[in-house]
Motif scaffolding. Structure first.
Motif, PDB file in Angstrom:
ATOM      1  N   LEU A 103       8.756  -9.399  -9.843  1.00 34.17           N
ATOM      2  CA  LEU A 103       9.823 -10.383 -10.054  1.00 34.17           C
ATOM      3  C   LEU A 103       9.556 -11.229 -11.288  1.00 34.17           C
ATOM      4  O   LEU A 103      10.484 -11.708 -11.930  1.00 34.17           O
ATOM      5  N   LYS A 104       8.273 -11.390 -11.632  1.00 32.67           N
ATOM      6  CA  LYS A 104       7.904 -12.151 -12.831  1.00 32.67           C
ATOM      7  C   LYS A 104       7.947 -11.291 -14.091  1.00 32.67           C
ATOM      8  O   LYS A 104       7.681 -11.782 -15.164  1.00 32.67           O
ATOM      9  N   GLY A 105       8.266  -9.981 -13.948  1.00 35.10           N
ATOM     10  CA  GLY A 105       8.429  -9.139 -15.133  1.00 35.10           C
ATOM     11  C   GLY A 105       7.472  -7.966 -15.249  1.00 35.10           C
ATOM     12  O   GLY A 105       7.632  -7.147 -16.147  1.00 35.10           O
ATOM     13  N   SER A 106       6.464  -7.875 -14.408  1.00 36.40           N
ATOM     14  CA  SER A 106       5.543  -6.736 -14.482  1.00 36.40           C
ATOM     15  C   SER A 106       6.258  -5.459 -14.046  1.00 36.40           C
ATOM     16  O   SER A 106       7.202  -5.497 -13.266  1.00 36.40           O
ATOM     17  N   ARG A 107       5.774  -4.330 -14.541  1.00 38.58           N
ATOM     18  CA  ARG A 107       6.341  -3.038 -14.151  1.00 38.58           C
ATOM     19  C   ARG A 107       5.766  -2.604 -12.811  1.00 38.58           C
ATOM     20  O   ARG A 107       4.625  -2.899 -12.500  1.00 38.58           O
ATOM     21  N   LYS A 108       6.569  -1.862 -12.054  1.00 38.47           N
ATOM     22  CA  LYS A 108       6.103  -1.327 -10.770  1.00 38.47           C
ATOM     23  C   LYS A 108       5.098  -0.219 -11.045  1.00 38.47           C
ATOM     24  O   LYS A 108       5.339   0.666 -11.846  1.00 38.47           O
ATOM     25  N   GLU A 109       3.958  -0.305 -10.366  1.00 38.55           N
ATOM     26  CA  GLU A 109       2.929   0.721 -10.538  1.00 38.55           C
ATOM     27  C   GLU A 109       3.330   1.978  -9.797  1.00 38.55           C
ATOM     28  O   GLU A 109       3.828   1.920  -8.682  1.00 38.55           O
ATOM     29  N   LYS A 110       3.080   3.128 -10.415  1.00 43.65           N
ATOM     30  CA  LYS A 110       3.336   4.411  -9.766  1.00 43.65           C
ATOM     31  C   LYS A 110       2.261   4.629  -8.708  1.00 43.65           C
ATOM     32  O   LYS A 110       1.095   4.305  -8.922  1.00 43.65           O
ATOM     33  N   GLU A 111       2.675   5.176  -7.550  1.00 47.91           N
ATOM     34  CA  GLU A 111       1.715   5.400  -6.473  1.00 47.91           C
ATOM     35  C   GLU A 111       0.731   6.495  -6.858  1.00 47.91           C
ATOM     36  O   GLU A 111       1.095   7.468  -7.504  1.00 47.91           O
ATOM     37  N   SER A 112      -0.519   6.312  -6.446  1.00 47.33           N
ATOM     38  CA  SER A 112      -1.556   7.292  -6.751  1.00 47.33           C
ATOM     39  C   SER A 112      -2.542   7.367  -5.597  1.00 47.33           C
ATOM     40  O   SER A 112      -2.545   6.523  -4.709  1.00 47.33           O
ATOM     41  N   PHE A 113      -3.399   8.374  -5.645  1.00 49.39           N
ATOM     42  CA  PHE A 113      -4.411   8.556  -4.609  1.00 49.39           C
ATOM     43  C   PHE A 113      -5.355   7.359  -4.563  1.00 49.39           C
ATOM     44  O   PHE A 113      -5.696   6.857  -3.498  1.00 49.39           O
ATOM     45  N   LEU A 114      -5.770   6.855  -5.717  1.00 47.73           N
ATOM     46  CA  LEU A 114      -6.681   5.705  -5.755  1.00 47.73           C
ATOM     47  C   LEU A 114      -6.019   4.454  -5.178  1.00 47.73           C
ATOM     48  O   LEU A 114      -6.661   3.657  -4.501  1.00 47.73           O
ATOM     49  N   GLN A 115      -4.727   4.325  -5.420  1.00 49.68           N
ATOM     50  CA  GLN A 115      -4.001   3.184  -4.862  1.00 49.68           C
ATOM     51  C   GLN A 115      -3.989   3.261  -3.329  1.00 49.68           C
ATOM     52  O   GLN A 115      -4.153   2.252  -2.649  1.00 49.68           O
ATOM     53  N   VAL A 116      -3.821   4.458  -2.778  1.00 48.18           N
ATOM     54  CA  VAL A 116      -3.831   4.641  -1.327  1.00 48.18           C
ATOM     55  C   VAL A 116      -5.185   4.244  -0.758  1.00 48.18           C
ATOM     56  O   VAL A 116      -5.276   3.572   0.267  1.00 48.18           O
ATOM     57  N   LEU A 117      -6.266   4.654  -1.433  1.00 46.92           N
ATOM     58  CA  LEU A 117      -7.604   4.273  -0.971  1.00 46.92           C
ATOM     59  C   LEU A 117      -7.777   2.755  -0.959  1.00 46.92           C
ATOM     60  O   LEU A 117      -8.355   2.188  -0.044  1.00 46.92           O
ATOM     61  N   GLY A 118      -7.270   2.100  -1.988  1.00 45.34           N
ATOM     62  CA  GLY A 118      -7.352   0.640  -2.052  1.00 45.34           C
ATOM     63  C   GLY A 118      -6.566  -0.025  -0.935  1.00 45.34           C
ATOM     64  O   GLY A 118      -6.992  -1.021  -0.362  1.00 45.34           O
ATOM     65  N   ILE A 119      -5.422   0.556  -0.601  1.00 46.01           N
ATOM     66  CA  ILE A 119      -4.598   0.008   0.480  1.00 46.01           C
ATOM     67  C   ILE A 119      -5.300   0.178   1.818  1.00 46.01           C
ATOM     68  O   ILE A 119      -5.289  -0.727   2.653  1.00 46.01           O
ATOM     69  N   LEU A 120      -5.914   1.324   2.043  1.00 51.44           N
ATOM     70  CA  LEU A 120      -6.621   1.560   3.302  1.00 51.44           C
ATOM     71  C   LEU A 120      -7.699   0.509   3.531  1.00 51.44           C
ATOM     72  O   LEU A 120      -7.905   0.042   4.639  1.00 51.44           O
ATOM     73  N   ARG A 121      -8.370   0.131   2.456  1.00 51.67           N
ATOM     74  CA  ARG A 121      -9.419  -0.882   2.562  1.00 51.67           C
ATOM     75  C   ARG A 121      -8.835  -2.239   2.950  1.00 51.67           C
ATOM     76  O   ARG A 121      -9.446  -3.009   3.686  1.00 51.67           O
ATOM     77  N   LYS A 122      -7.634  -2.523   2.483  1.00 53.29           N
ATOM     78  CA  LYS A 122      -7.011  -3.820   2.756  1.00 53.29           C
ATOM     79  C   LYS A 122      -6.316  -3.901   4.114  1.00 53.29           C
ATOM     80  O   LYS A 122      -5.967  -4.979   4.564  1.00 53.29           O
TER      81      LYS A 122
END
Length: 178
Positions: A103-122
């Protein structure tokens, strides 16, 4: 994306394009596939909103899959089709920080395998999850209430689109979302 795609496919999932506009062949083939699944009695899960709400609020319904489901009924499908609304949620919205940045102007990050691993940790920090089931809705009964003469428009070829279909699909979508 890998590894989720192959795992989901082996579990019976299929992926569809976000839009069928401008591609009548894709739309026709997909409608036939969906009709075959219903005729064979397979359960089909789809998301009326078209995807996850990143804000936690309901999104407006996307009616394409609902229309194709009703069109399968209009081909004279003998087995009953029942829609069961399901709510999946959790106490804390996982994407709140990334959504705020977008909402502040950053681009949406494309989903990736590493992003999924980071989400699992959270995940352990997001509280309890919730699954709620709405009242099941049988399409035969719904159509009988909305369009009592719907059986007159049954066309086994699937070529006929009754003029009442779009308005009925909209009513169905609103009822399911509610």
């Amino acid at each position: 994306f890998w590894p989720a795609g192959p795992i989901f496919r082996h579990g019976g999932a299929f992926f569809i394009r976000r839009t069928f506009k401008g591609n009548p062949l894709y739309s026709t083939v997909f409608r036939e596939y969906l009709n075959l699944l219903f005729a064979k009695g397979y359960s089909v899960e789809f998301f009326t909103e078209g995807g996850r709400s990143r804000t936690g609020r309901l999104l407006p319904p996307k009616t394409g899959m609902l229309a194709m489901t009703l069109q399968a009924m209009m081909r004279g499908l003998d087995r009953p089709v029942t829609l069961v609304p399901v709510y999946l949620g959790y106490e804390h919205v996982m994407e709140v920080n990334t959504y705020h940045n977008e909402l502040k102007g950053s681009r949406k990050e494309k989903e990736s395998f590493l992003q999924v691993l980071g989400i699992l940790r959270k995940l352990r920090n997001y509280g309890r999850g919730f699954v709620n089931f709405g009242e099941p809705l049988t399409l035969h009964q719904f159509l009988q209430q909305q369009v009592p003469e719907w059986r007159e428009d049954i066309d086994p070829t699937g070529q006929c689109r009754p003029e009442w279909l779009p308005a009925t699909v909209d009513i169905l979508a609103k009822q399911l979302m509610t």
